[in-house]
Motif scaffolding. Structure first.
Motif, PDB file in Angstrom:
ATOM      1  N   ALA A 156      50.711  76.276  17.274  1.00  0.00           N
ATOM      2  CA  ALA A 156      51.820  75.253  18.091  1.00  0.00           C
ATOM      3  C   ALA A 156      53.056  75.745  17.654  1.00  0.00           C
ATOM      4  CB  ALA A 156      51.796  73.879  18.014  1.00  0.00           C
ATOM      5  N   LEU A 157      53.432  75.802  16.091  1.00  0.00           N
ATOM      6  CA  LEU A 157      54.634  76.217  15.798  1.00  0.00           C
ATOM      7  C   LEU A 157      54.996  77.643  16.285  1.00  0.00           C
ATOM      8  CD1 LEU A 157      57.070  75.924  13.936  1.00  0.00           C
ATOM      9  CD2 LEU A 157      55.435  76.437  12.050  1.00  0.00           C
ATOM     10  N   LEU A 158      53.976  78.617  16.123  1.00  0.00           N
ATOM     11  CA  LEU A 158      54.368  79.898  16.652  1.00  0.00           C
ATOM     12  C   LEU A 158      54.708  79.972  18.255  1.00  0.00           C
ATOM     13  CD1 LEU A 158      54.073  82.633  15.161  1.00  0.00           C
ATOM     14  CD2 LEU A 158      51.744  82.821  15.999  1.00  0.00           C
ATOM     15  N   PHE A 159      54.092  79.169  18.963  1.00  0.00           N
ATOM     16  CA  PHE A 159      54.623  79.067  20.346  1.00  0.00           C
ATOM     17  C   PHE A 159      55.704  78.621  20.511  1.00  0.00           C
ATOM     18  CE2 PHE A 159      49.804  78.814  21.857  1.00  0.00           C
ATOM     19  CZ  PHE A 159      50.102  79.919  22.776  1.00  0.00           C
ATOM     20  N   ILE A 160      56.322  77.834  19.717  1.00  0.00           N
ATOM     21  CA  ILE A 160      57.547  77.296  19.902  1.00  0.00           C
ATOM     22  C   ILE A 160      58.659  78.198  19.321  1.00  0.00           C
ATOM     23  CG2 ILE A 160      59.281  75.655  18.718  1.00  0.00           C
ATOM     24  CD1 ILE A 160      58.022  74.220  20.948  1.00  0.00           C
TER      25      ILE A 160
ATOM     26  N   TRP B 257      62.612  84.245  22.614  1.00  0.00           N
ATOM     27  CA  TRP B 257      62.871  84.920  23.886  1.00  0.00           C
ATOM     28  C   TRP B 257      63.583  84.123  24.912  1.00  0.00           C
ATOM     29  CZ3 TRP B 257      57.545  86.353  22.139  1.00  0.00           C
ATOM     30  CH2 TRP B 257      57.687  87.570  21.518  1.00  0.00           C
ATOM     31  N   GLY B 258      63.864  82.725  24.283  1.00  0.00           N
ATOM     32  CA  GLY B 258      64.804  82.105  25.285  1.00  0.00           C
ATOM     33  C   GLY B 258      63.966  81.453  26.304  1.00  0.00           C
ATOM     34  N   ASP B 259      62.572  81.159  26.379  1.00  0.00           N
ATOM     35  CA  ASP B 259      61.875  80.998  27.170  1.00  0.00           C
ATOM     36  C   ASP B 259      61.081  79.693  27.083  1.00  0.00           C
ATOM     37  OD1 ASP B 259      60.635  81.191  29.924  1.00  0.00           O
ATOM     38  OD2 ASP B 259      58.998  82.461  28.762  1.00  0.00           O
ATOM     39  N   PRO B 260      61.293  78.766  28.070  1.00  0.00           N
ATOM     40  CA  PRO B 260      60.763  77.253  27.834  1.00  0.00           C
ATOM     41  C   PRO B 260      59.075  77.020  27.974  1.00  0.00           C
ATOM     42  CG  PRO B 260      61.653  77.413  29.890  1.00  0.00           C
ATOM     43  CD  PRO B 260      61.841  78.781  29.329  1.00  0.00           C
ATOM     44  N   GLN B 261      58.591  78.401  28.023  1.00  0.00           N
ATOM     45  CA  GLN B 261      57.043  78.497  28.307  1.00  0.00           C
ATOM     46  C   GLN B 261      56.425  78.159  26.972  1.00  0.00           C
ATOM     47  OE1 GLN B 261      55.729  81.759  30.241  1.00  0.00           O
ATOM     48  NE2 GLN B 261      56.341  81.332  32.028  1.00  0.00           N
ATOM     49  N   GLY B 262      56.993  78.226  25.786  1.00  0.00           N
ATOM     50  CA  GLY B 262      56.649  78.043  24.380  1.00  0.00           C
ATOM     51  C   GLY B 262      56.685  76.551  24.216  1.00  0.00           C
ATOM     52  N   GLN B 263      57.383  75.941  24.687  1.00  0.00           N
ATOM     53  CA  GLN B 263      57.434  74.439  24.588  1.00  0.00           C
ATOM     54  C   GLN B 263      56.143  73.798  25.343  1.00  0.00           C
ATOM     55  OE1 GLN B 263      61.251  73.008  25.557  1.00  0.00           O
ATOM     56  NE2 GLN B 263      62.238  73.924  23.648  1.00  0.00           N
ATOM     57  N   ILE B 264      56.101  74.462  26.587  1.00  0.00           N
ATOM     58  CA  ILE B 264      54.860  73.886  27.606  1.00  0.00           C
ATOM     59  C   ILE B 264      53.388  74.273  26.795  1.00  0.00           C
ATOM     60  CG2 ILE B 264      53.834  74.561  29.711  1.00  0.00           C
ATOM     61  CD1 ILE B 264      56.538  75.000  30.715  1.00  0.00           C
TER      62      ILE B 264
ATOM     63  N   PHE C  87      53.063  74.462  23.628  1.00  0.00           N
ATOM     64  CA  PHE C  87      53.323  73.556  22.357  1.00  0.00           C
ATOM     65  C   PHE C  87      52.373  72.134  22.902  1.00  0.00           C
ATOM     66  CE2 PHE C  87      55.293  69.773  20.183  1.00  0.00           C
ATOM     67  CZ  PHE C  87      54.822  70.091  19.324  1.00  0.00           C
ATOM     68  N   ILE C  88      52.809  71.667  24.231  1.00  0.00           N
ATOM     69  CA  ILE C  88      52.354  70.479  24.730  1.00  0.00           C
ATOM     70  C   ILE C  88      50.856  70.476  24.965  1.00  0.00           C
ATOM     71  CG2 ILE C  88      52.381  68.755  26.554  1.00  0.00           C
ATOM     72  CD1 ILE C  88      55.422  69.488  26.629  1.00  0.00           C
ATOM     73  N   PHE C  89      50.394  71.987  25.421  1.00  0.00           N
ATOM     74  CA  PHE C  89      48.977  71.844  25.805  1.00  0.00           C
ATOM     75  C   PHE C  89      48.172  72.130  24.297  1.00  0.00           C
ATOM     76  CE2 PHE C  89      50.141  73.906  29.864  1.00  0.00           C
ATOM     77  CZ  PHE C  89      49.495  72.951  30.471  1.00  0.00           C
ATOM     78  N   VAL C  90      48.800  72.781  23.257  1.00  0.00           N
ATOM     79  CA  VAL C  90      48.179  72.685  22.212  1.00  0.00           C
ATOM     80  C   VAL C  90      48.028  71.458  21.494  1.00  0.00           C
ATOM     81  CG1 VAL C  90      48.313  73.689  19.862  1.00  0.00           C
ATOM     82  CG2 VAL C  90      48.474  75.063  21.746  1.00  0.00           C
ATOM     83  N   ILE C  91      49.067  70.601  21.400  1.00  0.00           N
ATOM     84  CA  ILE C  91      49.050  69.333  20.868  1.00  0.00           C
ATOM     85  C   ILE C  91      47.938  68.456  21.702  1.00  0.00           C
ATOM     86  CG2 ILE C  91      50.331  67.095  20.433  1.00  0.00           C
ATOM     87  CD1 ILE C  91      51.006  69.605  18.400  1.00  0.00           C
ATOM     88  N   ASN C  92      47.633  68.463  22.897  1.00  0.00           N
ATOM     89  CA  ASN C  92      46.555  67.926  23.610  1.00  0.00           C
ATOM     90  C   ASN C  92      45.285  68.298  23.368  1.00  0.00           C
ATOM     91  OD1 ASN C  92      48.335  66.053  25.286  1.00  0.00           O
ATOM     92  ND2 ASN C  92      48.746  67.760  26.776  1.00  0.00           N
ATOM     93  N   LEU C  93      45.195  69.684  22.972  1.00  0.00           N
ATOM     94  CA  LEU C  93      44.034  70.212  22.593  1.00  0.00           C
ATOM     95  C   LEU C  93      43.761  69.658  21.261  1.00  0.00           C
ATOM     96  CD1 LEU C  93      41.667  72.186  23.082  1.00  0.00           C
ATOM     97  CD2 LEU C  93      43.143  73.708  21.902  1.00  0.00           C
ATOM     98  N   ALA C  94      44.578  69.464  20.271  1.00  0.00           N
ATOM     99  CA  ALA C  94      44.454  69.040  19.042  1.00  0.00           C
ATOM    100  C   ALA C  94      44.050  67.561  18.966  1.00  0.00           C
ATOM    101  CB  ALA C  94      45.573  69.180  18.267  1.00  0.00           C
ATOM    102  N   GLY C  95      44.599  66.946  19.893  1.00  0.00           N
ATOM    103  CA  GLY C  95      44.136  65.420  19.813  1.00  0.00           C
ATOM    104  C   GLY C  95      42.633  65.149  20.540  1.00  0.00           C
ATOM    105  N   ALA C  96      42.372  66.071  21.379  1.00  0.00           N
ATOM    106  CA  ALA C  96      41.151  65.950  22.011  1.00  0.00           C
ATOM    107  C   ALA C  96      39.957  66.397  20.901  1.00  0.00           C
ATOM    108  CB  ALA C  96      40.887  66.734  23.277  1.00  0.00           C
ATOM    109  N   GLU C  97      40.381  67.558  20.077  1.00  0.00           N
ATOM    110  CA  GLU C  97      39.384  67.854  19.169  1.00  0.00           C
ATOM    111  C   GLU C  97      39.271  66.926  18.366  1.00  0.00           C
ATOM    112  OE1 GLU C  97      39.243  69.555  15.184  1.00  0.00           O
ATOM    113  OE2 GLU C  97      41.334  69.310  16.150  1.00  0.00           O
TER     114      GLU C  97
END
Length: 105
Positions: A45-49, A55-62, A64-74
């Motif tokens: 998640a830190l690497l995505f951020i 690259w100045g792209d907000p997709q890294g933050q998006i 990050f949200i998916f990875v945090i949701n995956l971690a919570g489910a895991e």
């Protein structure tokens, strides 16, 4: 405004991932295995951020949200499985979990 280079967070993510991998390979307890996987997911998640910042792209933050949701489910499913495993055998040793196989010879 203070700018942060992308090398420092990338190095931190690599160190966190290595610590998680070391914990995954070194420990036998399933609780520590789950914690090691959680550390590895946080490193990703830190690497995505960091990549999004680089690259100045907000997709890294998006992502990050998916990875945090995956971690919570895991962690939720992992803890449920650990509780069920603890009910069947008296230890949380990963090697003892192979006793749950239904072997019919």
């Amino acid at each position: 405004m203070v700018t942060l280079s992308w090398q420092a967070p990338t190095a931190l993510a690599a160190i966190l991932f290595a610590i998680g991998m070391l914990g995954l390979l070194a420990r036998r307890s399933l609780v520590f295995v789950l914690m090691s996987i959680e550390i590895m997911l946080n490193a990703v998640a830190l690497l995505f951020i960091t990549a999004g910042m680089r690259w100045g792209d907000p997709q890294g933050q998006i992502m990050f949200i998916f990875v945090i949701n995956l971690a919570g489910a895991e962690i939720a499913l992992g803890l449920i499985l650990l509780l069920r495993l603890r009910a069947r055998i008296t230890t949380l040793d990963g090697d003892k979990a192979t006793l749950l196989r239904d072997v019919k010879a």
